[in-house]
Design a protein around this motif. Structure first.
Motif, PDB file in Angstrom:
ATOM      1  N   THR A 119     -31.031  15.793 -50.514  1.00 57.16           N
ATOM      2  CA  THR A 119     -29.747  16.379 -50.147  1.00 57.16           C
ATOM      3  C   THR A 119     -29.681  16.702 -48.653  1.00 57.16           C
ATOM      4  O   THR A 119     -30.640  17.229 -48.087  1.00 57.16           O
ATOM      5  N   ILE A 120     -28.553  16.384 -48.046  1.00 59.05           N
ATOM      6  CA  ILE A 120     -28.276  16.785 -46.667  1.00 59.05           C
ATOM      7  C   ILE A 120     -26.943  17.519 -46.659  1.00 59.05           C
ATOM      8  O   ILE A 120     -25.927  17.009 -47.134  1.00 59.05           O
ATOM      9  N   GLU A 121     -26.952  18.748 -46.137  1.00 59.98           N
ATOM     10  CA  GLU A 121     -25.733  19.540 -46.015  1.00 59.98           C
ATOM     11  C   GLU A 121     -25.566  19.924 -44.549  1.00 59.98           C
ATOM     12  O   GLU A 121     -26.495  20.434 -43.925  1.00 59.98           O
ATOM     13  N   MET A 122     -24.369  19.709 -44.015  1.00 61.50           N
ATOM     14  CA  MET A 122     -24.136  19.876 -42.584  1.00 61.50           C
ATOM     15  C   MET A 122     -22.997  20.858 -42.310  1.00 61.50           C
ATOM     16  O   MET A 122     -22.072  20.996 -43.117  1.00 61.50           O
ATOM     17  N   ASP A 123     -23.073  21.537 -41.167  1.00 62.07           N
ATOM     18  CA  ASP A 123     -22.042  22.455 -40.703  1.00 62.07           C
ATOM     19  C   ASP A 123     -21.601  22.035 -39.306  1.00 62.07           C
ATOM     20  O   ASP A 123     -22.379  21.441 -38.557  1.00 62.07           O
ATOM     21  N   ALA A 124     -20.373  22.379 -38.945  1.00 59.06           N
ATOM     22  CA  ALA A 124     -19.894  22.099 -37.593  1.00 59.06           C
ATOM     23  C   ALA A 124     -18.701  22.990 -37.280  1.00 59.06           C
ATOM     24  O   ALA A 124     -18.082  23.582 -38.186  1.00 59.06           O
ATOM     25  N   SER A 125     -18.374  23.086 -35.998  1.00 58.96           N
ATOM     26  CA  SER A 125     -17.263  23.940 -35.586  1.00 58.96           C
ATOM     27  C   SER A 125     -16.691  23.483 -34.250  1.00 58.96           C
ATOM     28  O   SER A 125     -17.386  22.856 -33.442  1.00 58.96           O
ATOM     29  N   ILE A 126     -15.423  23.818 -34.046  1.00 59.52           N
ATOM     30  CA  ILE A 126     -14.763  23.600 -32.749  1.00 59.52           C
ATOM     31  C   ILE A 126     -13.825  24.771 -32.480  1.00 59.52           C
ATOM     32  O   ILE A 126     -13.292  25.389 -33.398  1.00 59.52           O
ATOM     33  N   MET A 127     -13.653  25.085 -31.199  1.00 59.74           N
ATOM     34  CA  MET A 127     -12.727  26.159 -30.819  1.00 59.74           C
ATOM     35  C   MET A 127     -12.354  25.967 -29.361  1.00 59.74           C
ATOM     36  O   MET A 127     -13.179  25.548 -28.545  1.00 59.74           O
ATOM     37  N   ASP A 128     -11.097  26.270 -29.028  1.00 57.85           N
ATOM     38  CA  ASP A 128     -10.708  26.232 -27.622  1.00 57.85           C
ATOM     39  C   ASP A 128      -9.673  27.296 -27.321  1.00 57.85           C
ATOM     40  O   ASP A 128      -9.228  28.038 -28.210  1.00 57.85           O
ATOM     41  N   THR A 129      -9.298  27.398 -26.056  1.00 64.22           N
ATOM     42  CA  THR A 129      -8.363  28.432 -25.641  1.00 64.22           C
ATOM     43  C   THR A 129      -6.909  27.987 -25.768  1.00 64.22           C
ATOM     44  O   THR A 129      -6.003  28.697 -25.323  1.00 64.22           O
ATOM     45  N   ARG A 130      -6.682  26.856 -26.387  1.00 67.52           N
ATOM     46  CA  ARG A 130      -5.322  26.424 -26.721  1.00 67.52           C
ATOM     47  C   ARG A 130      -4.965  26.812 -28.151  1.00 67.52           C
ATOM     48  O   ARG A 130      -3.889  26.471 -28.642  1.00 67.52           O
ATOM     49  N   GLY A 131      -5.888  27.488 -28.843  1.00 71.41           N
ATOM     50  CA  GLY A 131      -5.628  27.953 -30.203  1.00 71.41           C
ATOM     51  C   GLY A 131      -6.168  27.072 -31.298  1.00 71.41           C
ATOM     52  O   GLY A 131      -5.948  27.333 -32.486  1.00 71.41           O
TER      53      GLY A 131
END
Length: 303
Positions: free
Chosen positions: A74-86
């Protein structure tokens, strides 16, 4: 650490505790991010370009290099993005997606902030996103080493008894045990030439971990944060990072007038020396990285 003139800037890391032999991958990721800034000046697009490059590399614990679960399958992955444009999007415990960071970006356009597990995977399929690459020899070798050490007496996670993984085992297959660990996150922070900031992170999870474990990478304020003063990304053992809301805590020190260099150092110093921790950040005038262990990274600015 150095002061720089306000202009586009990128800092990329390949995970605290990772081999600095892999730093060329970070250099390539940073160059591609700068290239993306030249195309459209969008800090978030640049951050995603950098992280996707590291996901595709295969040497880092993200995307194609993600850690195998304790069941060896099993492979389980996480990720995220965020910027100052909302724009804000995260994904947790997703399987069979080649670039989780691009999925996190797509989630930012939905009514939600986070999708997890099967729902996230189905959403990726509805968008036509490609599945994961086949498991590599490198991933299998890392798994064998982790299982060997899990059978020993030295804790693979500081302060955690290895036997607890046996006690709370929740995979379908039984535990079969035959000094390494994988707790790496890849990440990028970017300052656009227009003054906007962005951050992107991706991880193949922690090894060892129980099925369904979620680390700091998709949790806003823990593994990542950005605001009008800058962007921060963390790497290390998520269970420790989350307890300190590390990225937001470091950003808070910027709000109180601390320099980026001081804030990054203070953030790392919150932890015992046996807990691998690294931070990268950009502000209006600075770009830097700091860690208590080796951490492949690259810092570049527009000329």
């Amino acid at each position: 650490m150095s002061n720089i003139q306000p202009a586009g800037a990128v800092v990329v890391h390949g995970g605290v505790g990772s081999s600095t032999d892999n730093e060329d991958g970070c250099v390539l990721a940073a160059r591609r991010a700068l290239g993306q800034l030249e195309v459209n000046g969008d800090a978030l697009d640049a951050a995603i370009t950098a992280v996707a490059t590291l996901e595709d590399d295969g040497r880092f614990n993200a995307g194609s290099g993600s850690s195998l679960g304790l069941d060896g399958a099993t492979i389980e992955m996480d990720a995220s993005i965020m910027d100052t444009r909302g724009r804000l999007g995260t994904v947790a415990c997703v399987r069979d997606v080649k670039n989780p960071v691009r999925l996190a970006r797509a989630i930012a356009d939905t009514p939600h902030v986070m999708l997890a597990g099967e729902g996230a995977q189905q959403f990726a399929r509805s968008l036509g996103m490609p599945g994961s690459d086949p498991v590599s020899d490198h991933q299998r070798s890392e798994h064998r080493q982790i299982m060997k050490e899990l059978a020993g007496s030295v804790p693979l996670m500081p302060g955690i008894d290895n036997r607890l993984f046996d006690r709370f085992w929740n995979y379908k297959t039984p535990l079969q045990l035959p000094a390494s660990k994988a707790c790496d996150t890849v990440g990028a922070v970017v300052r656009g030439p227009d003054g906007h900031f962005a951050v992107a992170c991706s991880t193949g999870g922690s090894a060892p971990c129980l099925l369904g474990r979620v680390g700091d990478s998709p949790i806003i304020g823990s593994g990542f944060y950005c605001g009008s003063l800058g962007a921060i990304a963390a790497t290390g053992i998520g269970e420790h990072i989350i307890r300190h809301l590390l990225a937001r805590t470091v950003y808070g020190w910027l709000e109180h007038g601390m320099t980026l260099e001081e804030a990054l150092r203070r953030g790392v110093d919150l932890f015992d020396k046996d807990v691998d921790i690294g931070l990268i950040g950009v502000t209006k005038t600075e770009a830097g990285a700091y860690a208590n262990k080796a951490m492949p990274h690259s810092r570049m600015t527009q000329r």
